[in-house]
Write an enzyme that holds these catalytic residues in place. Sequence first.
Site, PDB file in Angstrom:
ATOM      1  N   PRO A 316     -26.466   8.249  -8.571  1.00 50.55           N
ATOM      2  CA  PRO A 316     -26.630   8.411  -7.080  1.00 50.55           C
ATOM      3  C   PRO A 316     -26.572   7.205  -6.117  1.00 50.55           C
ATOM      4  CG  PRO A 316     -28.811   8.338  -8.273  1.00 50.55           C
ATOM      5  CD  PRO A 316     -27.535   8.248  -9.518  1.00 50.55           C
ATOM      6  N   CYS A 317     -25.419   6.739  -6.077  1.00 49.09           N
ATOM      7  CA  CYS A 317     -25.381   5.407  -5.083  1.00 49.09           C
ATOM      8  C   CYS A 317     -25.603   6.007  -3.750  1.00 49.09           C
ATOM      9  CB  CYS A 317     -23.809   4.902  -5.533  1.00 49.09           C
ATOM     10  SG  CYS A 317     -22.437   6.259  -5.048  1.00 49.09           S
ATOM     11  N   HIS A 318     -25.548   7.288  -3.469  1.00 50.90           N
ATOM     12  CA  HIS A 318     -25.970   7.790  -2.098  1.00 50.90           C
ATOM     13  C   HIS A 318     -27.514   7.540  -1.612  1.00 50.90           C
ATOM     14  CE1 HIS A 318     -26.852  11.180  -4.663  1.00 50.90           C
ATOM     15  NE2 HIS A 318     -27.579  11.521  -3.685  1.00 50.90           N
TER      16      HIS A 318
END
Length: 351
Positions: A316-318
Amino acid sequence: MNRLPPFQTMYEAVERRDESYTGVFFVAVKSTGIFCRPGCPARTPLAKNVEFFATASAALHAGYRPCKRCRPMDAGGKSPDWATKLFEVVDEEPSRRLTNADLKGLGFDPDRARRYFLKNYGMTFQAYSRSRRMGQALKRVREGQDVVTAGMDAGYGSDSGFREAFENIIGTTPSRNGSARTLDCRWLETPLGPMLACSDDEGLCLLEFVDRRMLATQLETLRRRFTATLVPGSSPVLEQTARELDEYFEGRRTEFDVPIVLKGSPFQERVWRELLKVGYGRTCSYQDIAARIENTGAVRAVGKANGDNRIAIIVPCHRVIAANGALQGYGGGKWRKQRLLELESGQTRLV
């Protein structure tokens, strides 16, 4: 995911030109290569020659072009003259890569085009143009090509150009590399646009939005890291990925169980493993990640590793934002980052 009515229901709506279904689905005609509104006044095609899509973006990525009679890309049914001319430019040469300089040379204002397309179609003009090029590649794949990526961000205008673009990105064609390792690749439809998923026998190797500018670079890196050729197909891992993404976008899944394969530099892999620890509905800063890997001076390097992540959403780089709360960049576009964070915080529903 976008849910479509039964095939027969949609086809009957097309037969009677039922405008009430506008926005529910788009109808694409295989014999002509165009997609339309349900109420298009054109002659009703045979059922065997049509397929249906929930979004215009999905139809574009499947290789169809907008109908000039019913203008399915335009919510109001009519574009301003300059936008109509811009559509015509793309239709005349869909494989051409139109830069801002090209648009200016043709008499179009790039900023005006970007704002207009984003407001009316949910994508920038460049994203629309890339969708058309990628759609052409996918069409060739469906027609029997034994490769899954044909140039992504590269222009091509013939079969030989298609294969040349493939070789530039993938490195070699499967026909000349039959004994090489392969990665199965599949397009997945999501409420935020189509994604490309790639896997080997061990797990998911890539999950990315297909209109991302850096997708071609990601694919080249993937090929190099895995010493593999990308081929269209499915696998248990890709089936599980599709199922879990469905559940995620429906708000029924907060953690992913699909196995993933992280291949990068030792630093990148440390960052990606830390990203996996950022829970659903939470965010952290680049500084936080740097501190967790005990390298507080590597904030910029953390940001780059974050951008190099090849498995969107699941890694989850977001969920990584600036220290002041700003969204910062996101490979799939900041608007997608905003929607993902809103979904996870319960502020919005995507299906």
